[in-house]
Write a protein that holds these residues in place. Structure first.
Motif, PDB file in Angstrom:
ATOM      1  N   CYS A  11      10.745   2.638  -4.957  1.00 50.08           N
ATOM      2  CA  CYS A  11      11.474   1.481  -4.400  1.00 50.08           C
ATOM      3  C   CYS A  11      12.577   1.943  -3.454  1.00 50.08           C
ATOM      4  CB  CYS A  11      12.067   0.641  -5.525  1.00 50.08           C
ATOM      5  SG  CYS A  11      10.857  -0.315  -6.472  1.00 50.08           S
ATOM      6  N   ILE A  12      13.345   2.948  -3.871  1.00 50.05           N
ATOM      7  CA  ILE A  12      14.414   3.473  -3.016  1.00 50.05           C
ATOM      8  C   ILE A  12      13.832   4.025  -1.712  1.00 50.05           C
ATOM      9  CG2 ILE A  12      16.226   5.213  -2.823  1.00 50.05           C
ATOM     10  CD1 ILE A  12      16.916   2.907  -4.685  1.00 50.05           C
ATOM     11  N   PHE A  13      12.726   4.751  -1.831  1.00 48.58           N
ATOM     12  CA  PHE A  13      12.095   5.342  -0.650  1.00 48.58           C
ATOM     13  C   PHE A  13      11.640   4.252   0.326  1.00 48.58           C
ATOM     14  CE2 PHE A  13       8.387   6.781   1.698  1.00 48.58           C
ATOM     15  CZ  PHE A  13       8.822   7.990   2.226  1.00 48.58           C
ATOM     16  N   ILE A  14      10.990   3.207  -0.194  1.00 45.64           N
ATOM     17  CA  ILE A  14      10.489   2.136   0.673  1.00 45.64           C
ATOM     18  C   ILE A  14      11.641   1.391   1.333  1.00 45.64           C
ATOM     19  CG2 ILE A  14       9.244  -0.050   0.707  1.00 45.64           C
ATOM     20  CD1 ILE A  14       7.440   2.383   0.514  1.00 45.64           C
ATOM     21  N   TYR A  15      12.702   1.119   0.591  1.00 47.73           N
ATOM     22  CA  TYR A  15      13.863   0.440   1.179  1.00 47.73           C
ATOM     23  C   TYR A  15      14.455   1.271   2.325  1.00 47.73           C
ATOM     24  CZ  TYR A  15      14.424  -3.520  -2.024  1.00 47.73           C
ATOM     25  OH  TYR A  15      14.264  -4.703  -2.703  1.00 47.73           O
ATOM     26  N   LEU A  16      14.591   2.576   2.106  1.00 49.88           N
ATOM     27  CA  LEU A  16      15.129   3.444   3.158  1.00 49.88           C
ATOM     28  C   LEU A  16      14.202   3.485   4.360  1.00 49.88           C
ATOM     29  CD1 LEU A  16      16.484   6.467   1.060  1.00 49.88           C
ATOM     30  CD2 LEU A  16      17.827   4.762   2.296  1.00 49.88           C
ATOM     31  N   LEU A  17      12.891   3.553   4.090  1.00 51.17           N
ATOM     32  CA  LEU A  17      11.917   3.590   5.176  1.00 51.17           C
ATOM     33  C   LEU A  17      12.004   2.333   6.037  1.00 51.17           C
ATOM     34  CD1 LEU A  17       9.428   5.006   6.463  1.00 51.17           C
ATOM     35  CD2 LEU A  17       8.007   3.710   4.854  1.00 51.17           C
ATOM     36  N   VAL A  18      12.034   1.166   5.402  1.00 56.12           N
ATOM     37  CA  VAL A  18      12.097  -0.095   6.149  1.00 56.12           C
ATOM     38  C   VAL A  18      13.435  -0.221   6.871  1.00 56.12           C
ATOM     39  CG1 VAL A  18      12.106  -2.608   5.913  1.00 56.12           C
ATOM     40  CG2 VAL A  18      10.454  -1.237   4.626  1.00 56.12           C
ATOM     41  N   PHE A  19      14.508   0.175   6.221  1.00 55.03           N
ATOM     42  CA  PHE A  19      15.833   0.103   6.845  1.00 55.03           C
ATOM     43  C   PHE A  19      15.871   0.926   8.128  1.00 55.03           C
ATOM     44  CE2 PHE A  19      20.138   1.781   7.413  1.00 55.03           C
ATOM     45  CZ  PHE A  19      20.852   0.604   7.516  1.00 55.03           C
ATOM     46  N   ILE A  20      15.318   2.151   8.059  1.00 55.76           N
ATOM     47  CA  ILE A  20      15.314   3.017   9.241  1.00 55.76           C
ATOM     48  C   ILE A  20      14.435   2.435  10.339  1.00 55.76           C
ATOM     49  CG2 ILE A  20      14.592   5.289  10.084  1.00 55.76           C
ATOM     50  CD1 ILE A  20      15.394   6.410   7.332  1.00 55.76           C
ATOM     51  N   CYS A  21      13.253   1.903   9.935  1.00 53.54           N
ATOM     52  CA  CYS A  21      12.337   1.328  10.924  1.00 53.54           C
ATOM     53  C   CYS A  21      12.904   0.058  11.560  1.00 53.54           C
ATOM     54  CB  CYS A  21      10.989   1.013  10.272  1.00 53.54           C
ATOM     55  SG  CYS A  21      10.036   2.471   9.805  1.00 53.54           S
ATOM     56  N   ALA A  22      13.718  -0.681  10.817  1.00 47.99           N
ATOM     57  CA  ALA A  22      14.260  -1.954  11.338  1.00 47.99           C
ATOM     58  C   ALA A  22      15.549  -1.761  12.112  1.00 47.99           C
ATOM     59  CB  ALA A  22      14.494  -2.917  10.174  1.00 47.99           C
ATOM     60  N   LEU A  23      16.183  -0.611  11.920  1.00 46.39           N
ATOM     61  CA  LEU A  23      17.506  -0.424  12.503  1.00 46.39           C
ATOM     62  C   LEU A  23      17.480  -0.418  14.034  1.00 46.39           C
ATOM     63  CD1 LEU A  23      20.290  -0.097  11.282  1.00 46.39           C
ATOM     64  CD2 LEU A  23      20.064   2.382  11.524  1.00 46.39           C
ATOM     65  N   TYR A  24      16.579   0.356  14.618  1.00 44.88           N
ATOM     66  CA  TYR A  24      16.551   0.456  16.082  1.00 44.88           C
ATOM     67  C   TYR A  24      16.066  -0.837  16.737  1.00 44.88           C
ATOM     68  CZ  TYR A  24      15.663   2.196  20.766  1.00 44.88           C
ATOM     69  OH  TYR A  24      15.663   2.364  22.129  1.00 44.88           O
ATOM     70  N   PRO A  25      14.953  -1.466  16.271  1.00 42.76           N
ATOM     71  CA  PRO A  25      14.575  -2.763  16.853  1.00 42.76           C
ATOM     72  C   PRO A  25      15.694  -3.807  16.731  1.00 42.76           C
ATOM     73  CG  PRO A  25      12.754  -1.887  15.601  1.00 42.76           C
ATOM     74  CD  PRO A  25      13.927  -1.008  15.325  1.00 42.76           C
ATOM     75  N   GLY A  26      16.398  -3.791  15.604  1.00 42.86           N
ATOM     76  CA  GLY A  26      17.517  -4.724  15.439  1.00 42.86           C
ATOM     77  C   GLY A  26      18.630  -4.455  16.440  1.00 42.86           C
ATOM     78  N   LYS A  27      18.864  -3.173  16.700  1.00 43.73           N
ATOM     79  CA  LYS A  27      19.894  -2.815  17.683  1.00 43.73           C
ATOM     80  C   LYS A  27      19.480  -3.256  19.075  1.00 43.73           C
ATOM     81  CE  LYS A  27      22.524   1.173  19.364  1.00 43.73           C
ATOM     82  NZ  LYS A  27      22.692   2.645  19.270  1.00 43.73           N
TER      83      LYS A  27
ATOM     84  N   VAL B  62       0.837  -1.204   0.000  1.00 46.02           N
ATOM     85  CA  VAL B  62       0.000   0.000   0.000  1.00 46.02           C
ATOM     86  C   VAL B  62       0.870   1.251   0.000  1.00 46.02           C
ATOM     87  CG1 VAL B  62      -1.683   1.318   1.330  1.00 46.02           C
ATOM     88  CG2 VAL B  62      -1.969  -1.141   1.071  1.00 46.02           C
ATOM     89  N   SER B  63       1.902   1.271   0.844  1.00 46.74           N
ATOM     90  CA  SER B  63       2.795   2.443   0.890  1.00 46.74           C
ATOM     91  C   SER B  63       3.475   2.668  -0.453  1.00 46.74           C
ATOM     92  CB  SER B  63       3.845   2.250   1.985  1.00 46.74           C
ATOM     93  OG  SER B  63       3.240   2.107   3.235  1.00 46.74           O
ATOM     94  N   PHE B  64       3.932   1.579  -1.058  1.00 49.58           N
ATOM     95  CA  PHE B  64       4.599   1.696  -2.360  1.00 49.58           C
ATOM     96  C   PHE B  64       3.664   2.305  -3.401  1.00 49.58           C
ATOM     97  CE2 PHE B  64       5.220  -0.067  -6.604  1.00 49.58           C
ATOM     98  CZ  PHE B  64       6.507   0.365  -6.888  1.00 49.58           C
ATOM     99  N   MET B  65       2.416   1.858  -3.474  1.00 47.42           N
ATOM    100  CA  MET B  65       1.485   2.362  -4.474  1.00 47.42           C
ATOM    101  C   MET B  65       1.177   3.838  -4.250  1.00 47.42           C
ATOM    102  SD  MET B  65       1.127  -0.059  -6.557  1.00 47.42           S
ATOM    103  CE  MET B  65      -0.071   0.786  -7.586  1.00 47.42           C
ATOM    104  N   VAL B  66       1.037   4.236  -2.998  1.00 44.35           N
ATOM    105  CA  VAL B  66       0.767   5.649  -2.703  1.00 44.35           C
ATOM    106  C   VAL B  66       1.956   6.513  -3.119  1.00 44.35           C
ATOM    107  CG1 VAL B  66       0.401   7.316  -0.848  1.00 44.35           C
ATOM    108  CG2 VAL B  66      -0.862   5.164  -0.849  1.00 44.35           C
ATOM    109  N   ILE B  67       3.164   6.096  -2.736  1.00 42.52           N
ATOM    110  CA  ILE B  67       4.366   6.851  -3.105  1.00 42.52           C
ATOM    111  C   ILE B  67       4.564   6.845  -4.616  1.00 42.52           C
ATOM    112  CG2 ILE B  67       6.869   6.989  -2.837  1.00 42.52           C
ATOM    113  CD1 ILE B  67       5.261   7.774  -0.380  1.00 42.52           C
ATOM    114  N   PHE B  68       4.240   5.737  -5.261  1.00 42.89           N
ATOM    115  CA  PHE B  68       4.384   5.643  -6.716  1.00 42.89           C
ATOM    116  C   PHE B  68       3.471   6.636  -7.427  1.00 42.89           C
ATOM    117  CE2 PHE B  68       2.309   3.733 -10.482  1.00 42.89           C
ATOM    118  CZ  PHE B  68       3.344   3.862 -11.382  1.00 42.89           C
ATOM    119  N   ILE B  69       2.215   6.705  -7.030  1.00 47.18           N
ATOM    120  CA  ILE B  69       1.270   7.637  -7.669  1.00 47.18           C
ATOM    121  C   ILE B  69       1.688   9.076  -7.401  1.00 47.18           C
ATOM    122  CG2 ILE B  69      -1.112   8.454  -7.664  1.00 47.18           C
ATOM    123  CD1 ILE B  69      -1.971   5.581  -7.054  1.00 47.18           C
TER     124      ILE B  69
END
Length: 392
Positions: free
Chosen positions: A362-378, A25-32
């Protein structure tokens, strides 16, 4: 390693389904949103094709007591004399209701041999129009007084329309149309963006107003000197009001009309961008929460990995990589739907716009997920093996 991670993701596919849906859903919104922003930006970079600065627009109506063409011609000759005598009026041109930023539409078909172009924007102007709007002539010439006596109606067309109709051939002297609608191309001008800075120019042609056509023209475009102020505007309005008795007149600035036209284009996109931003923010919180929950559910697994020698960095990398792999699966679904847009000509934009938007999204979504996963992973990497195993 990737095979092992994919196996872990597959074993948790039910729990990951919400994550997948949020990403798609996020990808489609950002894509449009990206598609329209790229479309507007590409149009914004192109030249206007004219100069709107210091151009005023006089809207007028014919006096009801004057019905005869000769009377109207004499009436508007007096208006011309007033404009010529005004010290800060540099040039003027009668015009039809369709002028840049006017929100008025005057379309026609233009035929040449077996080619037919529909929806061509038609501007009815006088010979001084290029001085008023400072349009650039690419080939040929502008209208002259003698053109009204020609057998074929003289017209000018824009550069893009000329290329579409004639390719590399010289369009000057070509006869378009059929029977009584035949017209001769006498000039080519640069494309003009008449619908605002963010919309494409479209195909346009210019026809000449004859002396008797002022009865329905309805507009006078006036170029004034840069030092023309509110006092001069007030004096000019009084002079025209005294001369054009019986007519309703209104004087406005093309600069303000342009700003209003641009707002009509950008306001819906701004609203959509705000809504998309809130959606992406909520999705970010959701992703962060899902990843945090998953880590809390996997304390035993994480503790065991730490107990057998996995470093904190390795644990952090595993969880972030899992999130990115899961994101890749989601983007494959999203890209599949996004590719249908150019194939089905949704929004009727260029294919290149969609493909650039796909890449950016695609770049935006990858960055978004990376940032969201970074702190929980830490946080997961900081779990002590003894504490995790003790809780299990």
């Amino acid at each position: 390693m990737f095979k092992h991670l994919i196996k872990l993701i597959w074993n948790r596919r039910k729990k990951n389904s919400l994550f997948l849906a949020e990403i798609v859903v996020s990808f489609m919104v950002i894509f449009i949103l990206s598609s329209f922003l790229i479309f507007y930006y590409q149009n914004y970079r192109k030249s206007l094709g004219f100069n709107y600065e210091n151009v005023w627009v006089l809207r007028y109506s014919n006096p009801p007591e004057l019905k005869e063409i000769d009377s109207l011609v004499r009436y508007y000759d007096q208006v011309r004399n007033v404009l010529k005598s005004a010290p800060q009026v540099k040039s003027y041109s009668f015009s039809g209701g369709n002028f840049p930023y006017s929100n008025s539409i005057s379309n026609s078909n233009l035929d040449y041999k077996d080619k037919s172009f529909t929806g061509v924007n038609v501007y009815s102007i006088e010979g001084d129009y290029p001085k008023v709007m400072e349009t650039e002539l690419v080939a040929g010439r502008w209208f002259t007084a003698e053109d009204s006596l020609n057998k074929h109606k003289p017209i000018l067309i824009t550069k893009t329309l000329s290329q579409e109709m004639f390719g590399a051939d010289n369009p000057i002297g070509k006869i378009t149309g059929k029977a009584e609608k035949e017209a001769e191309i006498i000039g080519v001008i640069n494309d003009i963006k008449s619908d605002g800075d963010y919309l494409p120019s479209g195909n346009s042609m210019f026809s000449q107003l004859k002396p008797g056509d002022v009865k329905w023209a309805g507009r006078i475009l006036i170029r004034v000197s840069p030092d023309a102020d509110a006092a001069f505007e007030s004096n000019l309005y009084k002079l025209l009001s005294n001369t054009m008795k019986g007519s309703s007149i209104e004087l406005s600035h093309l600069y303000d009309i342009r700003a209003s036209r641009n707002r009509q284009t950008t306001t819906p996109m701004l609203i959509f961008a705000i809504i998309a931003s809130f959606l992406v923010f909520n999705v970010s919180l959701g992703l962060f929460g899902v990843l945090w929950y998953n880590i809390n559910q996997r304390k035993g697994e994480i503790g065991l990995r730490r107990a057998i020698g996995a470093s904190a960095f390795a644990v952090n990398r595993q969880l972030v990589t899992e999130a990115l792999i899961l994101t890749t699966f989601s983007l494959l679904i999203g890209v599949f739907f996004a590719i249908q847009f150019p194939l089905l000509k949704v929004f009727d934009l260029k294919s290149s716009v969609y493909f650039i938007a796909i890449f950016i999204s695609c770049i935006f979504i990858y960055l978004l997920v990376f940032i969201c996963a970074l702190y929980p992973g830490k946080q997961a990497a900081a779990i002590m093996p003894a504490m995790a195993l003790h809780e299990e």
